[in-house]
Every structure is written in C-alpha cells, then in structure tokens.
Design a protein around this motif. Structure first.
Motif, short mmCIF file in Angstrom:
data_model
loop_
_atom_site.label_atom_id
_atom_site.label_comp_id
_atom_site.label_asym_id
_atom_site.label_seq_id
_atom_site.Cartn_x
_atom_site.Cartn_y
_atom_site.Cartn_z
N LEU A 183 21.86 -27.51 -43.68
CA LEU A 183 22.10 -26.22 -42.76
C LEU A 183 20.75 -26.56 -41.62
O LEU A 183 19.74 -26.81 -41.89
N PHE A 184 21.46 -26.34 -40.46
CA PHE A 184 20.50 -26.44 -39.10
C PHE A 184 20.63 -25.47 -38.49
O PHE A 184 21.54 -24.74 -38.11
N THR A 185 19.43 -24.95 -37.93
CA THR A 185 19.42 -23.62 -37.05
C THR A 185 19.17 -24.31 -35.43
O THR A 185 18.31 -25.16 -35.50
N ILE A 186 19.98 -24.05 -34.72
CA ILE A 186 20.22 -24.99 -33.50
C ILE A 186 19.51 -24.41 -32.55
O ILE A 186 19.71 -22.90 -31.97
N GLN A 187 18.81 -25.05 -31.39
CA GLN A 187 17.92 -24.39 -30.36
C GLN A 187 18.77 -24.63 -29.29
O GLN A 187 19.63 -25.53 -29.04
N THR A 188 18.72 -23.90 -28.22
CA THR A 188 19.36 -23.77 -26.89
C THR A 188 18.75 -25.10 -26.08
O THR A 188 17.56 -25.47 -26.33
N GLY A 189 19.81 -25.63 -25.46
CA GLY A 189 19.48 -26.90 -24.71
C GLY A 189 19.66 -28.12 -25.36
O GLY A 189 19.65 -29.23 -24.87
N ILE A 190 20.13 -28.15 -26.72
CA ILE A 190 20.48 -29.21 -27.43
C ILE A 190 21.47 -29.96 -26.80
O ILE A 190 21.81 -31.14 -26.79
N ASN A 191 22.50 -29.38 -25.99
CA ASN A 191 23.52 -30.16 -25.67
C ASN A 191 24.29 -29.10 -24.36
O ASN A 191 23.47 -28.12 -23.91
N GLU A 192 25.53 -29.49 -23.80
CA GLU A 192 25.96 -28.45 -22.84
C GLU A 192 27.15 -27.76 -23.29
O GLU A 192 28.20 -28.71 -23.59
N PRO A 193 27.18 -26.96 -23.66
CA PRO A 193 28.38 -26.25 -24.22
C PRO A 193 29.51 -26.23 -23.34
O PRO A 193 29.37 -26.00 -22.08
N ARG A 194 30.63 -26.33 -23.84
CA ARG A 194 31.74 -26.66 -23.15
C ARG A 194 32.56 -25.46 -22.88
O ARG A 194 32.42 -24.40 -23.25
N TYR A 195 33.34 -25.39 -21.46
CA TYR A 195 34.22 -24.13 -21.37
C TYR A 195 35.31 -24.56 -22.16
O TYR A 195 35.84 -25.53 -22.40
N PRO A 196 36.24 -23.65 -22.45
CA PRO A 196 37.52 -23.63 -23.39
C PRO A 196 38.60 -23.96 -22.09
O PRO A 196 38.41 -23.64 -20.87
N SER A 197 39.33 -24.89 -22.38
CA SER A 197 40.51 -25.01 -21.41
C SER A 197 41.59 -24.15 -21.66
O SER A 197 41.73 -23.40 -22.57
N LEU A 198 42.62 -23.86 -20.74
CA LEU A 198 43.67 -23.06 -20.79
C LEU A 198 44.70 -23.42 -22.02
O LEU A 198 44.99 -22.62 -22.64
N ILE A 199 44.73 -24.72 -22.33
CA ILE A 199 45.50 -25.04 -23.38
C ILE A 199 44.96 -24.51 -24.68
O ILE A 199 45.41 -24.10 -25.57
N SER A 200 43.54 -24.81 -24.79
CA SER A 200 42.98 -24.37 -26.06
C SER A 200 42.91 -22.92 -26.18
O SER A 200 42.91 -22.26 -27.20
N ILE A 201 42.92 -22.08 -25.08
CA ILE A 201 42.83 -20.77 -25.18
C ILE A 201 44.18 -20.16 -25.69
O ILE A 201 44.38 -19.55 -26.28
N LYS A 202 45.20 -21.03 -25.06
CA LYS A 202 46.48 -20.46 -25.41
C LYS A 202 46.59 -20.88 -27.17
O LYS A 202 47.11 -19.94 -27.81
N LYS A 203 45.95 -21.77 -27.64
CA LYS A 203 46.36 -22.19 -29.00
C LYS A 203 45.55 -21.04 -29.65
O LYS A 203 45.74 -20.72 -30.76
N ALA A 204 44.26 -20.99 -29.22
CA ALA A 204 43.45 -19.94 -30.05
C ALA A 204 44.09 -18.62 -30.15
O ALA A 204 43.96 -17.78 -31.12
N THR A 205 44.70 -18.19 -28.92
CA THR A 205 45.44 -16.75 -29.05
C THR A 205 46.34 -16.61 -30.12
O THR A 205 46.51 -15.64 -30.87
N ALA A 206 47.00 -17.89 -30.61
CA ALA A 206 47.96 -17.92 -31.68
C ALA A 206 47.52 -17.88 -33.14
O ALA A 206 48.25 -17.62 -33.76
N LYS A 207 46.00 -18.49 -33.21
CA LYS A 207 45.70 -18.58 -34.59
C LYS A 207 45.60 -17.33 -35.18
O LYS A 207 45.09 -16.18 -34.63
N GLU A 208 45.47 -17.40 -36.36
CA GLU A 208 45.17 -16.23 -37.14
C GLU A 208 43.82 -16.38 -37.64
O GLU A 208 43.33 -17.31 -38.22
N ILE A 209 43.30 -15.35 -37.66
CA ILE A 209 41.74 -15.14 -38.49
C ILE A 209 41.89 -14.23 -39.62
O ILE A 209 42.26 -13.21 -39.80
N ARG A 210 41.30 -15.23 -40.70
CA ARG A 210 41.40 -14.47 -42.06
C ARG A 210 40.10 -13.50 -42.06
O ARG A 210 38.99 -13.98 -41.51
N THR A 211 40.28 -12.28 -42.68
CA THR A 211 39.33 -11.44 -43.08
C THR A 211 39.03 -11.30 -44.19
O THR A 211 40.23 -10.94 -45.23
N LEU A 212 38.02 -11.33 -44.67
CA LEU A 212 37.53 -11.06 -46.22
C LEU A 212 36.70 -10.03 -46.18
O LEU A 212 35.59 -9.57 -45.50
#
Lengths: 390, 297, 262
Positions: C176-205
């Motif tokens: 397990l790693f706890t990650i520090q800010t600045g390690i990388n450059e977080p990406r923007y989601p694309s509209l394509i990935s946003i569309k895909k994400a809208t359709a995904k199911e989120i499991r709730t436990l």
C-alpha cells in the motif's frame, strides 16, 4: 490527420440533452469566424464554426491522448460568450450555448479549470466570486447613506459583486448612487442577495446557478421588488432574459438606460465640463446581446466639452469583447493570448485619453491590461464620468 | 497512573527538533499528572542522544540494535509494541512527521491503542486524554476525546509547543530489543533533493509566493524584491506542483511572515505575523523603493 | 496489475467560509461544493498510469453516503474501471480507525497487487487511514510516495521526507502506498470516458454485506470522537498594516529595520 472520423452518437446525444440542440441548425458557412475575438490572436486556433459540427458528430473533445484531452478541454473554456458569432449567423445559432452544453457535462465531472472551480465554489458558498463574506456585501455603502429597499420604493439597485466588494469596482457603485440621489430617484439595496450567476451559468455550473438564482428570485419577491436597475450588463441580461425561467417578470434596466431616461426628463443636469477625448467601448452583453447602444452615448454626449470617439470598424454590434465573459475574467491566458490586449490596441489607435465602459468586468479587464502594458490611458465607467459632471 | 512516553526522532545522526518539543510538553504533562516521563530512543549507535533526552525525562529507554539503524515502520513498531505492552504507558507521544505518521497508525492498529493524529495541543484530565487538532486547513479546531482505553497514542504537530530546558539527569536504561523479523519493507537509501543554486534554509529573508500570483511571469518581479531585501525567492507547494519553481524553493512556516493579499479575509493572514491588504503589484514596487531609500539614506 | 484506489469525497473549503453547525461537532454543509480529495486524485492518476504500463484493472473504493457516487463517477471517468461504495448509516461519524477498518474489510475480499490512497484528506487532515489499512491487511506500506517503480512484483518507491529529502524503500507487492501531491499530473476525463462512466454501475456494500458488526464501524467503532469544533484562537492573526501602498511600505520597511533585516 487522414482516415475516416467515426461519429460518436452517444456523445452527441449527451451534449444535445444538456442544451446543445442548436448544433443541428448550423450549415457550416463559417461566417461566425469573422467576428470571433480569438480570430485576432494569431497563435490561437479556436475554430468556432467547427464546434456545432463536432457536436453533431459527437467528436467534441475526441482524443484519447492525455495531453491532447487536456488541451481540448481547456479550449472549451476559451469561449467568452460574447455572441459575436451568434450575431453574424444567418440562423442565429449561438455557439456559446452549444459550448455551454458541453461544459455542463464537463463540470458535472469536475473536468474544468481549477480557477473556475474556485469561483463556482465561492459563489455557492458566500454569494460572490471574490470569496468575501456575505455580511460585507453592503459595506460599500459606508458614507453614502444608501437606503435598504422597501416595497414602496421604485427601484432595487443591484450593484454586482465587483462593485460591492472590489475597491476599484466600488467607485462605480459610489458614482451610481450619487447620480441616483442627484436625480431624486426612489431606490434601495438588498443586503440579502447573491451573485446573479450569469458567468457561472456560462461556465456550465448549472446546478449552482439554479440554486443561487432561485434564492435571489425568492429574496426579490419576498422584498416586494418590481423594478431592478443594475450596474453590470451581465446582471441586467441574466435578470431580464434568464430569471424569467423562474416564472417572474421583473422590469429590468441597465443603469445607462435609466440615466438616459433621467437625462431626458431633465432630472440630471451635467454641468461640469470634461474636455477630453473619450472613446466608448460597447460591452458585449449590453450592446450586441441586448441592443443597448445609444443610451451610453447619449449620456457621454450630454457631458459638456466631452469629445466622444468611436472605434472605427469595431463599434456597436461589431465591438470586440474585452475577454472577461464566460469565465474569462478568472482564467489567465498567457500574455500573447489576451483578447483585451487586442482591444486596447484598437483603443490606442483612436488616440483617446479616456476609455469609457459600462460594465465592471470590462473595467477590471481593461485596467489590468492597461497596467500590464504600462499605459497612461484612463479607464472609467460611464457612471463615473456622469457623476463627476453633475 | 503510569508514565508518559515520548518517542525520540532522529535522522542521519541528528536529533530532530520535534523530540525536544514533545519532551518539553511531556514534562509539563507529567508534572501536571504526577507521573514519570520516559523518553524512548530506538536506533543503532545513538547513545549520544540519550543524555539530552535524560535532561527532560526521568528515564530514557535506549534500545540499540543494528536492525533499528535506519527508520523502518515495521521494525520500530515491532520494537515498540512489546515495550508498550510491558510498560503500559498512559500516553505515548510520537512526532507528526514523515517518520512518525509512518509508524504511529501501524502501532495503533497492531497494539490496539487509540490514536489521534496531528495534535496541536494535548491535555490530561484524571484518567482521560483530550487532544486538539486542526481541520479544514486550519479554519477550525476540533477537540477530540478518546474512547476509554488503557493506553493512548498521539502524534504531535511540529512547532506546536515551545521548548525549554529542564536540566534534569534521568536514568538511561539500556533495554534489550525484542527479536525482530526481517521487515517486508527494506530501506535502501536517502537521496537529497537536487541542489539548486539557492539553499533557502540558509536564507535570512525569504519572499514566498503562492497561488495568488497567478502567473509565472510575476516571479522575476518578486525575485527582485527578495534580492533587494538580501533574501531569496521561495514558494508554497502548489507552485512547485505546477513546475514554476524547483522543489528546493518550497518553504515551511517559520520566521517572520508578512503576507500580502487583496482580500482581508484571506486565510494566509491566520498564518502571517504581519498582513497587508492590498494589491501585490501596487505594494511591491513601493516597498522596493522604500527599502532602497532606507539602505542608501 | 490489479490496483485498488481509495477515494474520498471532500468539501471545497479552501476558499469557503465555514461555520460550525448546531450540534457543535460538524460544519454547516449547505453551501459547499465537493470534489475528489486532492491527493486521492494523484493516487488515481498513478494507478491509471500503472495500468497503462502493466495492464489490469483499477478498482475505486470509497466509504460514503449516496452523494459519493458523484465522486466515484469522476474517478471512473478518469480511468477507474470498477467502483464500489461502502455505506450504511451505521458508518456515519467514523474516525480514522473505523474508516480504515471498513475499507480494509472490503479490500480484503478483492484481488490486488497495490492499494493506493492519498496521503492526507483535506477535510480532517488525519493522514491516518492509509497506513492503518496496510496494517490491517498485513501488507507493507510507504507514505508520501513521490515515485513508484515496479518490476517483477518488486516495488521501489521514493517517499518524501521533510526538507525535500527522499527515502527510498523497496518491498514486494501486494503493498500500500499513500501518494503525495505532485507525483504526476492528473488527467482530465474526456467526453468519451465521461459518457462511459455515466453508464457504469457502482456496487454498494452495506455493513451486513461486508459481514461487519455495528460495533466495529461508525461512531461505535471509532477510537476517538470529536467533542466540539471551535474557531482557532484569534491571537494567531497577523497584525494588519493599513493604508495606501506608500504608507504600508514605509511601515513595513521600519519593521524590517527594527528586526535587523536591513
């Protein structure tokens, strides 16, 4: 590039669902390009006319590459909502509205510039983009004896957030109330108001707009408001054209319209001369978007010895945006990509001594630009010039 | 009631300041509760620290073992758990530092001791411990209580407590190290941050910028001001994250801090010693002038 | 490589005015916008970069009420493949320990090579959950990680210590790693990935789905409790110098002189 573009109809539908239906009307004539402010910046390619097309094909932001996606999304936030394209379009297609639909999708997923996230957050939290406390919204009235609005008063004066909180912006509000009092106008202010949210609606933060605008509408109704006069064309435009979505019908005037009426009624008599060359910049939201061109000029001409100049070719509906709309005020494009620089250069060519504006955003934008270009050009709101002449 | 324990922190041959801060506070708490204060020193060849610790603590528990030479969360925890199990200190303080927060939650989980982290204050009332933490970036303080337990653990934020000397002579007790397994995590080496031309830790004056400057182009202006004060340009973390200045320019929060911000409500004024509500671009040039005048006049 | 990323939905309070609510133990949340916790965002990006390099899946886990789905979807749009939300009203008011306990229980059932978390949450600033999860899962960990290199199941990581010093550690996965800010450059989601994400199911436990006792979660399972919230003492505030730039500059210059800086 080469190869065949694969349309993504799901994305098209998602954008249309968010308000991008107008994209279907566009027949790609390209007339919108001729007035888009970005066209004046050589190093920036912001192909306005491609946007409706890319929506229809579902390829607005189409890359899979991380860097490219970041660039495409940042491009989506270049549109400053000046509606120059809309005014030229034979079918009146509003690219800002189409862009807004795309932005709505992006904003929902947090995919928008952090500077704009901060503005949305501040407006939601304390009702102004500066992050200043709500309780201090009427602090600007100190020393000016401005009454709190009561139903028997004629006008609600809505100052706009910059005039309420910003030290330079306050000078406009001070000038405005000075003029109102001079004319014996019946008006008051409401402490319990928030930002009109015009800019964050353009940015795509629709949920926040709905909530904050509704709160404003409720506050206005509760207080018995019927007529509103605003300092900012953005507030004017949004109250007049968008707040009607909440089922209300306030009578809204921009202060230049009201000053103009008061002048005609002889309730204002500018006496002190201002012997200067003054060029007037038509704010996009006041002029092109709402047709208010003559009243500010009428006011300036009523000031003795003021020489009013027009910017040749780029005046009235052809006015070039200051760059502050649609979230532009808070985004920092690099020095070589500033629309305000282009506009200031146009102003400088007229050899005017004073640049007169009628919008607090234009004022801030042009003053910052003049400062960074080390100019001696004075930037003043029409209200300030009028007040000084009374 | 039993002892209060303080875990000494050291790195590369130096005892770190947080240790003394915790010992000062620990001493105060110990005297208040009428209990002994014990310093715990883990390492290899670190005897020379023991005397300093003993000037604060009644007892210094010194556990020397080659496997403790370099800090390792697993070995430190494996050495501490049996000690705490055996001695049952009422309260154990560990620094809220990179090392401290690497071991404290592990210790808390393995030994089942409730933990409050990043405490800026701590007090004992009868058998109970209360801590104060900051939340929401320092905008609010939270007073925290622990569930009733035989022991309590807290990590202490550096620079929360002033230091003073006590000049005591506690007993140094060399204690056997429990058998240590080879840790799953292996320490390899330390690497210095790449050296820039500037060492801000050596500067007397630092002019630091944060997100408020908005553009990279402003940096030269600020650097000029820094030079005119005989100081160096530094910055907060977001500026480093954005790549505008290298890592070695990132600043902490000690020294006299003057903040300039357009908005009177800016959170930076809670951290600064002096504040100016104004426009950076109006104040800086004027400040430069004034300083130049003073220097020449 | 199977990677689990722990994400937290936090309010944006950096620019906001926050007030203590009527219970005295929480803040008024009416007018706050929410986002992914900053360092979790970097952790997510690191996971996606590793997935791009090695293949596999990125599973997002978050403990939170239904609104948390919003944050999980943002994560799915940024490269997460699967999202799981853990929630039960009995999880409310969890401290760092109880949160870690619930997360670890869920993660234990998953197949993973790495668990990545942010190094600190911007709301409570506890810095505690990641390491606690590692301890509960019995896997090695590293904190404030600024660089991750993995080869043949061995991870070499750089952890940021004070003063820019780096500690390099090595361990076998799972870790397990706890990650520090600045390690990388977080990406923007694309509209394509946003569309895909809208359709995904989120499991709730829920608590029961996880097979947990109510006593081990939420307020009951917490080892610490917030007694009350107070504004920080006023004494910390800066002495504000007032006036025009000329005036404040003159005063400040005097102060520098008094302090022997000039």
């Amino acid at each position: 590039m080469g190869g065949v573009i694969t349309p993504n109809l799901e994305i098209r539908d998602a954008i249309v669902e968010k308000g991008g239906l107008e994209a279907y009307k566009c027949y790609q004539c390209g007339k919108c390009m001729s007035l888009c402010p970005w066209f004046h910046i050589e190093t920036v390619e912001f192909p306005v006319y491609r946007i409706p097309q890319s929506v229809r094909l579902g390829i607005a932001t189409s890359s899979e590459d991380k860097e490219e996606i970041a660039r495409e999304i940042e491009e989506m936030f270049r549109c400053i909502g000046c509606e120059a394209c809309t005014s030229r379009c034979p079918l009146g297609v509003s690219v800002p509205n189409i862009v807004r639909a795309i932005r709505r999708l992006l904003v929902e997923y947090g995919a928008f510039p952090s500077e704009l996230k901060a503005i949305v957050s501040k407006i939601y939290n304390v009702g102004n983009p500066l992050g200043e406390p709500r309780e201090r919204r009427t602090d600007w009235t100190e020393g000016y004896d401005v009454p709190i609005f009561r139903p028997e008063m004629e006008f609600l004066y809505f100052s706009c957030c910059l005039p309420a909180y910003d030290s330079r912006g306050r000078e406009i509000a001070h000038a405005t109330v000075t003029i109102f009092k001079n004319a014996g106008l019946s008006f008051g202010i409401l402490p319990d108001e928030s930002c009109c949210c015009e800019s964050i609606r353009r940015v795509g933060a629709e949920k926040v707009f709905q909530e904050v605008a509704k709160a404003n509408v409720d506050a206005f109704i509760r207080s018995g408001v019927r007529k509103i006069v605003t300092t900012s064309p953005h507030c004017y435009s949004t109250f007049r054209r968008e707040y009607v979505e909440f089922g209300v019908d306030f009578e809204v005037l921009h202060q230049t319209q009201l000053f103009s009426l008061l002048l005609d009624d002889n309730r204002l008599r500018p006496r002190k001369p201002l012997p200067k060359r003054v060029v007037y910049h038509d704010p996009c939201t006041l002029g092109r978007q709402n047709g208010v061109y003559d009243e500010p000029r009428h006011i300036l001409r009523s000031i003795p010895e003021l020489e009013l100049i027009e910017i040749p070719n780029f005046s009235r509906e052809h006015s070039l945006c200051c760059g502050a709309g649609g979230g532009g005020l808070w985004l920092d494009w690099p020095m070589e990509e500033r629309i305000s620089n282009v506009r200031i250069n146009q102003v400088l060519e007229t050899e005017a001594e004073v640049l007169a504006v009628a919008c607090p955003y234009c004022l801030q934008m042009f003053e910052d630009t003049a400062k960074s270009m080390n100019l001696s050009l004075e930037v003043k709101d029409v209200a300030e010039l009028l007040a000084a002449s009374l | 009631m039993r002892d209060i324990f303080v875990l000494a922190e050291h790195r590369r041959g130096e005892l770190r300041d947080i240790t003394i801060e915790m010992l000062t506070k620990g001493r105060e708490l110990a005297e208040c509760c009428g209990v002994p204060l014990t310093a715990v020193l883990l390492g290899h060849g670190v005897d020379r620290f023991a005397e300093k610790l003993a000037s604060y603590a009644d007892t210094v528990v010194l556990i020397d073992h080659p496997q403790l030479e370099n800090f390792n969360s697993e070995t430190y925890q494996a050495a501490l758990s049996p000690l705490l199990e055996d001695r049952q200190p009422f309260l154990t303080l560990i620094g809220h530092t990179a090392f401290g927060i690497d071991v404290a939650p592990r210790l808390s989980a393995q030994s089942n001791i409730p933990l409050a982290t990043d405490c800026i204050d701590i007090r004992c009332e009868d058998d109970r411990v209360f801590a104060v933490r900051q939340i929401y970036g320092g905008k609010l303080n939270a007073e925290v209580s622990y569930e009733n337990a035989p022991q309590y653990l807290a990590t202490i934020r550096p620079a929360s407590f002033p230091v003073r000397e006590y000049g005591l002579k506690g007993e140094i007790v060399r204690t056997d190290c429990p058998a240590l397994k080879t840790p799953e995590r292996e320490f390899l080496e330390y690497v210095e941050a790449p050296a820039g031309e500037v060492d801000i830790t050596q500067a007397d004056v630092i002019v630091a910028v944060g997100r408020g400057i908005k553009e990279k182009e402003t940096l030269p202006l600020v650097e000029e001001l820094a030079k005119s004060l005989g100081g160096v340009l530094a910055c907060s973390r977001p500026i480093v994250d954005a790549g505008w200045l290298p890592k070695d320019r990132q600043v902490g929060s000690s020294g006299t801090i003057v903040a300039i911000n357009k908005y009177p409500n800016a959170p930076v004024f809670n951290e600064a010693d002096y504040g100016i509500v104004g426009d950076l671009f109006k104040v800086l040039p004027t400040l430069k002038e004034k300083i130049a005048e003073l220097k020449s006049g | 490589m199977e990677i689990v990323v722990c994400m937290k939905r936090v309010p944006e309070t950096g620019d906001a005015e926050i007030a203590v609510d009527s219970t005295g133990r929480d803040i008024v949340r009416d007018r706050l916008t929410y986002d992914i916790n900053e360092s979790d965002n970097y952790a997510l990006e690191e996971a996606v970069l590793l997935k791009e390099k090695f293949g596999g899946t990125v599973t997002l886990v978050s403990m939170g009420p239904p609104e948390t789905d919003e944050t999980l979807r943002m994560g799915l749009a940024k490269g997460g493949d699967v999202a799981v939300r853990l929630w039960d009203h009995r999880f409310a008011r969890s401290d760092g320990h109880a949160t870690a306990f619930v997360l670890a229980k869920a993660i234990r059932e998953m197949e993973f090579d790495l668990v990545l978390t942010g190094c600190i949450a911007t709301d409570d600033g506890r810095t505690q959950v990641g390491v606690t999860i590692a301890a509960l899962l019995g896997i090695p960990h590293a904190t404030y990680v600024m660089k991750v290199d993995i080869e043949d199941g061995i991870a070499t990581v750089q952890s940021e210590l004070e003063g820019g010093l780096i500690a390099v550690n090595r361990m076998k996965t799972p870790a397990l790693f706890t990650i520090q800010t600045g390690i990388n450059e977080p990406r923007y989601p694309s509209l394509i990935s946003i569309k895909k994400a809208t359709a995904k199911e989120i499991r709730t436990l829920t608590l029961d789905d996880l097979g947990l006792e109510a006593s081990s979660a939420g307020e009951e399972g917490s080892k610490t409790k917030i007694v009350k919230l107070t504004p920080p003492p006023v004494g910390k505030r800066a002495e504000i110098l007032e006036g025009a730039p000329e005036v404040v500059s003159a005063r400040l210059t005097e102060i520098f002189k008094e302090k022997g800086m000039i």
